[in-house]
Design a protein around this motif. Structure first.
Motif, PDB file in Angstrom:
ATOM      1  N   VAL A 201       0.945  -0.822  -0.249  1.00  0.00           N
ATOM      2  CA  VAL A 201       0.253  -0.373  -0.254  1.00  0.00           C
ATOM      3  C   VAL A 201       1.157   0.874   0.358  1.00  0.00           C
ATOM      4  CG1 VAL A 201      -2.111   1.588   0.925  1.00  0.00           C
ATOM      5  CG2 VAL A 201      -1.664  -1.365   1.328  1.00  0.00           C
ATOM      6  N   ASP A 202       0.273   1.952  -0.795  1.00  0.00           N
ATOM      7  CA  ASP A 202       1.726   3.050  -0.944  1.00  0.00           C
ATOM      8  C   ASP A 202       0.503   4.655  -0.176  1.00  0.00           C
ATOM      9  OD1 ASP A 202       3.312   1.749  -1.927  1.00  0.00           O
ATOM     10  OD2 ASP A 202       3.736   3.096  -4.003  1.00  0.00           O
ATOM     11  N   LYS A 203       1.318   5.236   0.236  1.00  0.00           N
ATOM     12  CA  LYS A 203       0.723   6.705   0.107  1.00  0.00           C
ATOM     13  C   LYS A 203       1.695   7.622  -0.520  1.00  0.00           C
ATOM     14  CE  LYS A 203      -2.894   5.751   4.162  1.00  0.00           C
ATOM     15  NZ  LYS A 203      -2.607   6.250   5.778  1.00  0.00           N
ATOM     16  N   VAL A 204       1.306   8.388  -1.189  1.00  0.00           N
ATOM     17  CA  VAL A 204       2.422   9.909  -2.135  1.00  0.00           C
ATOM     18  C   VAL A 204       1.609  11.171  -1.923  1.00  0.00           C
ATOM     19  CG1 VAL A 204       3.386  10.074  -3.852  1.00  0.00           C
ATOM     20  CG2 VAL A 204       2.130   7.880  -3.337  1.00  0.00           C
ATOM     21  N   SER A 205       3.241  11.158  -0.971  1.00  0.00           N
ATOM     22  CA  SER A 205       2.842  13.363  -0.651  1.00  0.00           C
ATOM     23  C   SER A 205       3.839  13.903  -1.076  1.00  0.00           C
ATOM     24  CB  SER A 205       2.555  12.671   0.604  1.00  0.00           C
ATOM     25  OG  SER A 205       3.745  13.058   1.771  1.00  0.00           O
ATOM     26  N   ALA A 206       3.923  15.587  -1.483  1.00  0.00           N
ATOM     27  CA  ALA A 206       4.548  16.161  -2.271  1.00  0.00           C
ATOM     28  C   ALA A 206       5.022  17.582  -0.712  1.00  0.00           C
ATOM     29  CB  ALA A 206       4.225  17.227  -3.159  1.00  0.00           C
ATOM     30  N   ARG A 207       6.041  17.516  -0.675  1.00  0.00           N
ATOM     31  CA  ARG A 207       6.573  18.148   1.049  1.00  0.00           C
ATOM     32  C   ARG A 207       7.731  19.026   0.367  1.00  0.00           C
ATOM     33  NH1 ARG A 207       6.454  13.484   5.991  1.00  0.00           N
ATOM     34  NH2 ARG A 207       4.204  12.390   5.186  1.00  0.00           N
ATOM     35  N   VAL A 208       8.208  19.627   2.128  1.00  0.00           N
ATOM     36  CA  VAL A 208       8.827  20.063   1.461  1.00  0.00           C
ATOM     37  C   VAL A 208      10.514  19.735   2.119  1.00  0.00           C
ATOM     38  CG1 VAL A 208      10.480  22.688   2.333  1.00  0.00           C
ATOM     39  CG2 VAL A 208       8.212  23.010   1.982  1.00  0.00           C
ATOM     40  N   PRO A 209      11.238  19.853   1.038  1.00  0.00           N
ATOM     41  CA  PRO A 209      12.169  19.134   1.690  1.00  0.00           C
ATOM     42  C   PRO A 209      13.309  18.615   3.259  1.00  0.00           C
ATOM     43  CG  PRO A 209      13.379  20.243   0.365  1.00  0.00           C
ATOM     44  CD  PRO A 209      12.080  20.154   0.085  1.00  0.00           C
ATOM     45  N   THR A 210      13.125  17.677   3.939  1.00  0.00           N
ATOM     46  CA  THR A 210      14.203  17.698   5.241  1.00  0.00           C
ATOM     47  C   THR A 210      16.059  18.508   5.395  1.00  0.00           C
ATOM     48  OG1 THR A 210      14.607  15.871   5.513  1.00  0.00           O
ATOM     49  CG2 THR A 210      12.729  16.178   5.936  1.00  0.00           C
ATOM     50  N   LEU A 229       5.155   6.526   1.326  1.00  0.00           N
ATOM     51  CA  LEU A 229       5.178   5.612   2.560  1.00  0.00           C
ATOM     52  C   LEU A 229       4.548   4.171   1.446  1.00  0.00           C
ATOM     53  CD1 LEU A 229       5.936   4.574   4.582  1.00  0.00           C
ATOM     54  CD2 LEU A 229       3.744   6.042   5.737  1.00  0.00           C
ATOM     55  N   ARG A 230       5.504   3.685   1.616  1.00  0.00           N
ATOM     56  CA  ARG A 230       4.756   1.646   1.441  1.00  0.00           C
ATOM     57  C   ARG A 230       5.106   1.175   2.839  1.00  0.00           C
ATOM     58  NH1 ARG A 230       7.458   0.241  -3.412  1.00  0.00           N
ATOM     59  NH2 ARG A 230       6.447   1.455  -4.625  1.00  0.00           N
ATOM     60  N   VAL A 231       3.902   0.438   2.581  1.00  0.00           N
ATOM     61  CA  VAL A 231       3.907  -0.427   4.212  1.00  0.00           C
ATOM     62  C   VAL A 231       3.497  -2.032   2.667  1.00  0.00           C
ATOM     63  CG1 VAL A 231       2.742  -1.503   5.986  1.00  0.00           C
ATOM     64  CG2 VAL A 231       2.708   0.548   5.094  1.00  0.00           C
ATOM     65  N   VAL A 232       4.762  -3.071   3.380  1.00  0.00           N
ATOM     66  CA  VAL A 232       4.360  -4.530   2.604  1.00  0.00           C
ATOM     67  C   VAL A 232       3.687  -5.532   3.706  1.00  0.00           C
ATOM     68  CG1 VAL A 232       4.959  -6.389   1.461  1.00  0.00           C
ATOM     69  CG2 VAL A 232       6.177  -3.759   1.287  1.00  0.00           C
ATOM     70  N   TYR A 233       2.743  -6.235   3.368  1.00  0.00           N
ATOM     71  CA  TYR A 233       2.173  -6.993   3.984  1.00  0.00           C
ATOM     72  C   TYR A 233       2.305  -8.681   3.615  1.00  0.00           C
ATOM     73  CZ  TYR A 233      -0.643  -3.060   5.766  1.00  0.00           C
ATOM     74  OH  TYR A 233      -0.950  -1.741   6.373  1.00  0.00           O
ATOM     75  N   SER A 234       2.249  -9.117   4.628  1.00  0.00           N
ATOM     76  CA  SER A 234       2.374 -10.924   4.056  1.00  0.00           C
ATOM     77  C   SER A 234       1.191 -11.358   4.583  1.00  0.00           C
ATOM     78  CB  SER A 234       3.918 -11.492   4.534  1.00  0.00           C
ATOM     79  OG  SER A 234       4.647 -12.534   4.360  1.00  0.00           O
ATOM     80  N   ALA A 242       7.723  -1.195   6.010  1.00  0.00           N
ATOM     81  CA  ALA A 242       7.686   0.145   6.525  1.00  0.00           C
ATOM     82  C   ALA A 242       8.448   0.590   5.472  1.00  0.00           C
ATOM     83  CB  ALA A 242       6.935   0.494   7.283  1.00  0.00           C
ATOM     84  N   THR A 243       8.417   1.823   4.512  1.00  0.00           N
ATOM     85  CA  THR A 243       9.810   2.124   3.577  1.00  0.00           C
ATOM     86  C   THR A 243       8.824   3.686   3.189  1.00  0.00           C
ATOM     87  OG1 THR A 243      10.675   0.207   2.810  1.00  0.00           O
ATOM     88  CG2 THR A 243      11.018   2.535   1.608  1.00  0.00           C
ATOM     89  N   ALA A 244       9.985   4.592   4.095  1.00  0.00           N
ATOM     90  CA  ALA A 244       9.137   6.202   3.232  1.00  0.00           C
ATOM     91  C   ALA A 244      10.878   5.652   1.598  1.00  0.00           C
ATOM     92  CB  ALA A 244       9.753   6.833   4.249  1.00  0.00           C
ATOM     93  N   MET A 245       9.928   6.774   1.018  1.00  0.00           N
ATOM     94  CA  MET A 245      11.237   7.180   0.223  1.00  0.00           C
ATOM     95  C   MET A 245      10.862   8.423  -0.708  1.00  0.00           C
ATOM     96  SD  MET A 245      10.356   3.399  -2.262  1.00  0.00           S
ATOM     97  CE  MET A 245       8.249   3.202  -1.567  1.00  0.00           C
ATOM     98  N   THR A 246      12.086   8.642  -0.612  1.00  0.00           N
ATOM     99  CA  THR A 246      12.593  10.220  -1.136  1.00  0.00           C
ATOM    100  C   THR A 246      12.638  10.737  -2.039  1.00  0.00           C
ATOM    101  OG1 THR A 246      11.427  11.522   1.214  1.00  0.00           O
ATOM    102  CG2 THR A 246      11.679  11.997   0.053  1.00  0.00           C
ATOM    103  N   LYS A 247      11.975  11.321  -3.001  1.00  0.00           N
ATOM    104  CA  LYS A 247      12.811  11.891  -4.457  1.00  0.00           C
ATOM    105  C   LYS A 247      12.259  13.057  -4.725  1.00  0.00           C
ATOM    106  CE  LYS A 247      11.207   8.386  -6.556  1.00  0.00           C
ATOM    107  NZ  LYS A 247      10.667   7.648  -5.453  1.00  0.00           N
ATOM    108  N   ALA A 248      13.331  14.240  -5.612  1.00  0.00           N
ATOM    109  CA  ALA A 248      12.883  15.045  -6.200  1.00  0.00           C
ATOM    110  C   ALA A 248      12.129  15.321  -6.862  1.00  0.00           C
ATOM    111  CB  ALA A 248      14.586  15.848  -7.354  1.00  0.00           C
ATOM    112  N   GLY A 249      11.119  15.874  -6.914  1.00  0.00           N
ATOM    113  CA  GLY A 249       9.565  16.075  -7.266  1.00  0.00           C
ATOM    114  C   GLY A 249       9.418  16.896  -8.589  1.00  0.00           C
ATOM    115  N   HIS A 250      10.790  17.676  -9.335  1.00  0.00           N
ATOM    116  CA  HIS A 250      10.798  17.719 -10.008  1.00  0.00           C
ATOM    117  C   HIS A 250      11.801  17.356 -11.106  1.00  0.00           C
ATOM    118  CE1 HIS A 250      14.500  18.812  -8.222  1.00  0.00           C
ATOM    119  NE2 HIS A 250      15.287  19.431  -9.780  1.00  0.00           N
ATOM    120  N   LEU A 251      12.008  15.808 -11.069  1.00  0.00           N
ATOM    121  CA  LEU A 251      13.062  15.122 -11.845  1.00  0.00           C
ATOM    122  C   LEU A 251      12.163  13.719 -12.288  1.00  0.00           C
ATOM    123  CD1 LEU A 251      16.524  15.622 -10.739  1.00  0.00           C
ATOM    124  CD2 LEU A 251      15.760  17.074 -12.647  1.00  0.00           C
ATOM    125  N   TYR A 252      11.646  13.182 -10.973  1.00  0.00           N
ATOM    126  CA  TYR A 252      10.880  12.030 -10.980  1.00  0.00           C
ATOM    127  C   TYR A 252       9.600  12.128 -11.258  1.00  0.00           C
ATOM    128  CZ  TYR A 252      15.400  10.699 -10.661  1.00  0.00           C
ATOM    129  OH  TYR A 252      16.977  10.522 -10.621  1.00  0.00           O
TER     130      TYR A 252
END
Length: 261
Positions: A201-210, A229-234, A242-252
């Motif tokens: 399950v993915d939750k995608v949000s746009a944020r100002v970078p830390t 935020l990806r939550v993987v269930y078995s 549970a993984t938080a993945m952050t990438k540059a919004g203007h490049l990806y």
């Protein structure tokens, strides 16, 4: 029916400086494809007329886009859109565990695009995760999980900061606790341990970078980042990652595909 104050808010002036507004409009044309990879941007004379701006203001706008790695060019020469203006990531392509002995799927999928993809392990430690991660893993308040953080690079450029958290009862006694990369990635290891992924399950949000994201991803300014935020269930809906993945919004950009029932 008119909402009180709405018209005034809608007509409020854009408070950004003119060069930021110019860069924003050009950035949108680049990201939407109106200015395609390799295309020349309008000349300085054309931009000055279009935006009623001075030469110095136009140059400041172009410098922002250069700093953001969207365009290339030298003073006095044409400015063109970079060939790789924006990469499309397809999460579904690398969510399943890699075959035995194969590299982590993200790396192999990125390699199919003709790029050199690498991962650098930053940290492995027991840590108190952010509240949304703790809730996803059903942790008690102040509970800890295993954190494995890494930065993913493409052609030498950092593209994604990845922080993965795992329940300690699954991680203890396994290679996940060691400060080293795992062949095939943790999804392969979890599957081998009897916890294959059944639902993500993915939750995608746009944020100002830390501050950390700004430094690790070498961001040029305060443009938004995409945080997934990806939550993987078995089996039995048990959360195993549970993984938080952050990438540059203007490049990806992220591409999800769905079928109707």
């Amino acid at each position: 029916m008119t909402v009180p104050g709405y018209e005034a808010e809608a007509e409020a002036a854009d408070r950004r400086s003119l060069h930021e507004r110019i860069a924003a409009d050009l950035r949108d044309e680049i990201m939407s494809g109106d200015l395609a990879p390799g295309a020349k941007l309008p000349s300085t004379v054309q931009l000055k007329a279009r935006f009623d701006a001075s030469n110095a203001t136009v140059q400041k706008a172009l410098q922002l886009l250069k700093d953001e790695r969207l365009v290339i060019g030298r003073p006095g020469a044409s400015v063109t859109v970079r060939e790789r203006r924006q990469r499309t990531m397809r999460p579904a392509a690398y969510m399943a565990p890699a075959p035995a002995g194969a590299p982590y799927r993200w790396l192999s999928e990125a390699g199919k695009l003709g790029t050199e993809a690498r991962s650098e392990l930053l940290d492995v430690a027991e840590a108190v995760p952010p509240a949304d991660v703790a809730a996803a893993l059903n942790l008690a308040q102040g509970g800890t999980a295993l954190l494995r953080s890494q930065v993913l690079t493409v052609d030498g450029e950092p593209v994604e900061l990845v922080k993965s958290y795992y329940p300690l009862e699954l991680a203890r006694g396994t290679a996940m606790m060691e400060r080293r990369r795992i062949k095939g990635g943790t999804p392969r290891l979890l599957a081998d341990l009897g916890f294959p992924p059944r639902l993500s399950v993915d939750k995608v949000s746009a944020r100002v970078p830390t501050q950390e994201e700004y430094q690790v991803l070498r961001l040029p300014g305060s443009l938004p980042v995409l945080r997934t935020l990806r939550v993987v269930y078995s089996e039995d809906d048990r959360p195993i990652e549970a993984t938080a993945m952050t990438k540059a919004g203007h490049l990806y950009e992220l591409q999800y595909e769905f079928t109707s029932d």
